[in-house]
Write a protein that holds these residues in place. Structure first.
Motif, PDB file in Angstrom:
ATOM      1  N   ARG A 168      88.673  29.404  31.938  1.00 27.03           N
ATOM      2  CA  ARG A 168      87.509  29.860  31.192  1.00 27.03           C
ATOM      3  C   ARG A 168      87.929  30.926  30.181  1.00 27.03           C
ATOM      4  NH1 ARG A 168      82.331  28.781  32.996  1.00 27.03           N
ATOM      5  NH2 ARG A 168      83.088  28.093  35.020  1.00 27.03           N
ATOM      6  N   GLY A 169      87.518  30.772  28.944  1.00 28.36           N
ATOM      7  CA  GLY A 169      87.875  31.764  27.935  1.00 28.36           C
ATOM      8  C   GLY A 169      87.685  31.206  26.524  1.00 28.36           C
ATOM      9  N   ARG A 170      88.283  31.901  25.559  1.00 33.24           N
ATOM     10  CA  ARG A 170      88.155  31.453  24.169  1.00 33.24           C
ATOM     11  C   ARG A 170      89.527  31.159  23.568  1.00 33.24           C
ATOM     12  NH1 ARG A 170      85.046  36.516  22.170  1.00 33.24           N
ATOM     13  NH2 ARG A 170      86.174  37.275  23.984  1.00 33.24           N
ATOM     14  N   GLN A 171      89.543  30.205  22.644  1.00 33.70           N
ATOM     15  CA  GLN A 171      90.799  29.909  21.958  1.00 33.70           C
ATOM     16  C   GLN A 171      91.249  31.133  21.166  1.00 33.70           C
ATOM     17  OE1 GLN A 171      89.716  26.547  19.490  1.00 33.70           O
ATOM     18  NE2 GLN A 171      91.161  25.236  20.575  1.00 33.70           N
ATOM     19  N   VAL A 172      92.523  31.452  21.256  1.00 28.49           N
ATOM     20  CA  VAL A 172      93.059  32.577  20.485  1.00 28.49           C
ATOM     21  C   VAL A 172      92.820  32.349  18.986  1.00 28.49           C
ATOM     22  CG1 VAL A 172      95.188  33.802  19.873  1.00 28.49           C
ATOM     23  CG2 VAL A 172      94.726  33.221  22.256  1.00 28.49           C
ATOM     24  N   LYS A 173      92.880  31.091  18.570  1.00 24.26           N
ATOM     25  CA  LYS A 173      92.617  30.726  17.181  1.00 24.26           C
ATOM     26  C   LYS A 173      91.291  31.314  16.671  1.00 24.26           C
ATOM     27  CE  LYS A 173      91.047  26.508  14.847  1.00 24.26           C
ATOM     28  NZ  LYS A 173      90.847  25.056  15.007  1.00 24.26           N
ATOM     29  N   LEU A 174      90.285  31.308  17.550  1.00 19.81           N
ATOM     30  CA  LEU A 174      88.953  31.715  17.119  1.00 19.81           C
ATOM     31  C   LEU A 174      88.753  33.219  17.078  1.00 19.81           C
ATOM     32  CD1 LEU A 174      86.819  29.097  19.087  1.00 19.81           C
ATOM     33  CD2 LEU A 174      87.564  29.001  16.703  1.00 19.81           C
ATOM     34  N   ILE A 175      89.591  33.962  17.803  1.00 17.43           N
ATOM     35  CA  ILE A 175      89.326  35.397  17.905  1.00 17.43           C
ATOM     36  C   ILE A 175      90.343  36.264  17.165  1.00 17.43           C
ATOM     37  CG2 ILE A 175      88.113  35.234  20.118  1.00 17.43           C
ATOM     38  CD1 ILE A 175      90.894  36.337  21.279  1.00 17.43           C
ATOM     39  N   LEU A 176      91.529  35.690  16.897  1.00 20.72           N
ATOM     40  CA  LEU A 176      92.634  36.523  16.422  1.00 20.72           C
ATOM     41  C   LEU A 176      92.309  37.282  15.138  1.00 20.72           C
ATOM     42  CD1 LEU A 176      95.483  37.177  17.452  1.00 20.72           C
ATOM     43  CD2 LEU A 176      96.372  35.500  15.846  1.00 20.72           C
ATOM     44  N   ASP A 177      91.668  36.597  14.182  1.00 28.08           N
ATOM     45  CA  ASP A 177      91.396  37.238  12.890  1.00 28.08           C
ATOM     46  C   ASP A 177      90.433  38.406  13.005  1.00 28.08           C
ATOM     47  OD1 ASP A 177      92.883  35.692  10.839  1.00 28.08           O
ATOM     48  OD2 ASP A 177      91.746  34.029  11.686  1.00 28.08           O
ATOM     49  N   SER A 178      89.517  38.316  13.977  1.00 26.76           N
ATOM     50  CA  SER A 178      88.456  39.323  14.020  1.00 26.76           C
ATOM     51  C   SER A 178      88.765  40.494  14.958  1.00 26.76           C
ATOM     52  CB  SER A 178      87.142  38.642  14.435  1.00 26.76           C
ATOM     53  OG  SER A 178      87.350  37.958  15.639  1.00 26.76           O
ATOM     54  N   LEU A 179      89.873  40.414  15.680  1.00 20.93           N
ATOM     55  CA  LEU A 179      90.221  41.525  16.571  1.00 20.93           C
ATOM     56  C   LEU A 179      90.633  42.752  15.766  1.00 20.93           C
ATOM     57  CD1 LEU A 179      92.442  39.771  19.262  1.00 20.93           C
ATOM     58  CD2 LEU A 179      90.100  40.570  19.533  1.00 20.93           C
ATOM     59  N   ASN A 180      90.490  43.937  16.376  1.00 17.85           N
ATOM     60  CA  ASN A 180      91.001  45.107  15.673  1.00 17.85           C
ATOM     61  C   ASN A 180      92.525  45.067  15.715  1.00 17.85           C
ATOM     62  OD1 ASN A 180      92.246  46.952  17.684  1.00 17.85           O
ATOM     63  ND2 ASN A 180      90.208  46.865  18.606  1.00 17.85           N
ATOM     64  N   PRO A 181      93.167  45.610  14.678  1.00 12.46           N
ATOM     65  CA  PRO A 181      94.613  45.441  14.520  1.00 12.46           C
ATOM     66  C   PRO A 181      95.422  45.839  15.747  1.00 12.46           C
ATOM     67  CG  PRO A 181      93.687  46.435  12.560  1.00 12.46           C
ATOM     68  CD  PRO A 181      92.576  46.373  13.568  1.00 12.46           C
ATOM     69  N   GLY A 182      94.993  46.889  16.447  1.00 11.02           N
ATOM     70  CA  GLY A 182      95.735  47.333  17.614  1.00 11.02           C
ATOM     71  C   GLY A 182      95.764  46.277  18.703  1.00 11.02           C
ATOM     72  N   LEU A 183      94.609  45.758  19.054  1.00  6.15           N
ATOM     73  CA  LEU A 183      94.495  44.751  20.098  1.00  6.15           C
ATOM     74  C   LEU A 183      95.179  43.462  19.671  1.00  6.15           C
ATOM     75  CD1 LEU A 183      93.441  43.935  22.840  1.00  6.15           C
ATOM     76  CD2 LEU A 183      91.238  43.384  21.800  1.00  6.15           C
TER      77      LEU A 183
END
Lengths: 328, 221
Positions: free
Chosen positions: B88-103
């Protein structure tokens, strides 16, 4: 507005004339055929230089215009063989300087896509561009044509041509392999190399040659070579399609003339219920019309170049090109 | 229930008890490799069977190497399918751009470490893209697709892996490619240890190799 486009990246020297409505008024080519072996860049360049004048006169004649009617010169700035690119660029610069008109350098690969978009009722395809010099799967995304997959070593057309030569088949190699492949019955397992979104064909070519030398039936080897190479192309195109969720697939480049590849790609497109399109064969091959039309698009959307910026770019990648005519 | 029609396989999400046995709880993922009409039958069958068997083995070997992967419950050679744990979770593809740079960098470093673990275990992934990685609510990253993986300890194969990851970042995450890739490499270096530099260098070389350089090499022959 009339644009004269000069193509010279590999075997073909071509001149095309297009107007700003997308009408192709002329598309004339001469193709260098090496006496033996593969293309020799300097000899190809010499062939282009010798034939340039004749091709120009014929193109103007077909279009029914005078040289002075031309408003813009476009040329294939890259990618391609250095000496050949420089010959076409020199011709383009000479024309632009003599007529006092603007000049625009065009990316050869993108010209193949744009002429396809012009001639087909397609707008935003995943393109499989396969020739003796290029093998790329390209789709437009966020302001650029992005390469979703490409060969890690030799282009697929080169793979077929070199195999043909090694197996003693005459020029043109690819079509002769295709003809023999139709008589092939037995599938010989050959190395199938899809690495992520990229492909590799050199191991496949070497193994096919080895099998032939070991006495395998030539039609069977041709058949297996085609099936293996094309399955890899279609698989990566399919992956790009799934990834981009686009609704159209286009096949272009010299290898687009191969009927087996067309059939395979069409079957794949059918399974995904997307449109499949192959441009008319004269535009699948290298030609000046592709360059003329794309140069026109660029110029009409604000691309300007000074003569000093027209140095050729042998390794100009598809994804390095600004394409303002497609927006963001 | 069909949840994804992939390019080479269909992914189903099914109740455990329907697929395996009645006592099980929760859901399972079923990866079914589908036949392609564009391939000749011999080749189609051979590709599907060998990829299914290989992928199942890669899942468990990767897990043993310390890379989170779904647990494999069943491998069916005839139907060319794998039944596995549902992550269960989200594709990294979908979240990577919107994460804050540190995370984002932290995540990328972790991805780099996992790639290094695979490589040290003699595995190459063959399809390192952010759509094959799941970011769970607990903050773990799972590698959920080994469909194009294999066993190869050569610098070349490892270099291809890194090159592919960079290419995926370029095509999907083109706004943050350089930053993300740098973080991947730093994680990779740390985990891989001695020899990492050689692989990274090879990856760059593979990138430069691209078509157009080959063309010139050929021209000079």
């Amino acid at each position: 507005m009339l644009c004269l486009g000069i193509e010279g990246t590999a075997h073909t020297f071509g001149i095309g004339i297009a107007d700003s409505k997308g009408k192709i008024l002329a598309n004339v080519s001469r193709v260098y055929v090496p006496e033996q072996g593969g293309i020799h860049p300097r000899e190809a360049a010499r062939f282009h230089a010798v034939n340039a004048r004749r091709v120009l006169d014929e193109a103007l004649n077909v279009a029914g215009i005078e040289l002075e009617d031309i408003d813009l010169v476009a040329f294939s700035q890259g990618p391609g063989l250095g000496p050949v690119l420089r010959t076409a660029a020199t011709a383009a610069r000479a024309l632009a300087a003599r007529l006092g008109i603007p000049i625009v350098g065009v990316n050869h690969c993108i010209a193949h896509i744009e002429i396809g978009r012009l001639t087909g009722r397609i707008h935003d395809p995943v393109t499989l561009y396969v020739s003796g010099g290029n093998t790329q799967i390209i789709a437009f995304d966020a302001g650029r044509y992005r390469i979703f997959g490409e060969t890690l070593d030799i282009p697929v057309g080169n793979c077929l041509d070199v195999f043909a030569r090694e197996a003693g088949l005459s020029h043109p190699g690819g079509p002769n392999v295709e003809r023999l492949a139709r008589r092939g019955r037995r599938y010989i397992q050959l190395p199938y190399a899809v690495k992520g979104m990229d492909m590799s064909f050199s191991g496949l070519m070497t193994e096919a040659v080895r099998r032939y030398r070991d006495g395998a039936h030539l039609p069977d080897v041709c058949f297996s070579l085609q099936e293996t190479a094309f399955a890899a192309l279609v698989e990566v195109t399919e992956r790009a399609l799934a990834h981009t969720e686009k609704k159209e697939v286009m096949l272009t480049g010299g290898v687009a003339s191969n009927m087996r590849l067309r059939t395979m790609l069409e079957l794949m497109a059918d399974e995904h219920r997307v449109k499949f399109f192959v441009p008319p064969s004269e535009f699948c091959r290298d030609c000046g019309a592709n360059i003329a039309w794309t140069g026109l698009l660029a110029y009409l959307h604000g691309v300007r170049q000074r003569l000093d910026d027209t140095e050729v770019r042998q390794r100009w990648r598809t994804d390095e090109v600004d394409v303002p005519w497609r927006g963001k | 229930m069909l949840i994804k029609k992939g390019a080479e396989a269909d992914i189903y999400l099914e109740p455990f008890r329907n697929v395996l046995h009645g006592a099980g709880q929760g859901k399972v993922m079923v990866k079914q490799r589908i036949s392609k009409r564009y391939r000749i039958p011999e080749m189609d069958r051979q590709l599907r069977v060998s990829r299914t068997m290989l992928e199942a083995k890669l899942f468990s070997d990767a897990k043993r190497a310390g890379v989170p992967t779904p647990l494999v419950y069943e491998v069916d050679r005839e139907d060319t399918r794998i039944v596995m744990e549902f992550i269960r979770g989200r594709q990294v593809k979908l979240i990577l751009d919107s994460l804050n740079p540190g995370l984002r960098r932290k995540l990328c470093r972790l991805i780099g470490r996992y790639v290094a673990r695979l490589h040290r275990a003699g595995i190459v992934h063959g399809d390192l893209t952010t759509s094959n990685m799941i970011f769970t609510d607990e903050g773990r990253i799972y590698f959920v697709d080994f469909g194009l993986g294999g066993y190869d300890s050569s610098i070349e194969a490892r270099g291809v892996d890194l090159h592919l990851l960079r290419r995926a970042l370029q095509s999907i995450h083109f706004r943050i490619t350089d930053d993300a890739y740098r973080a991947v490499l730093s994680g990779y270096r740390r985990e891989f240890g001695k020899g990492a530099g050689e692989v990274i260098k090879r990856a760059e070389e593979i990138g430069r190799r691209g078509r157009y350089i080959q063309k010139e090499a050929r021209a000079c022959r």
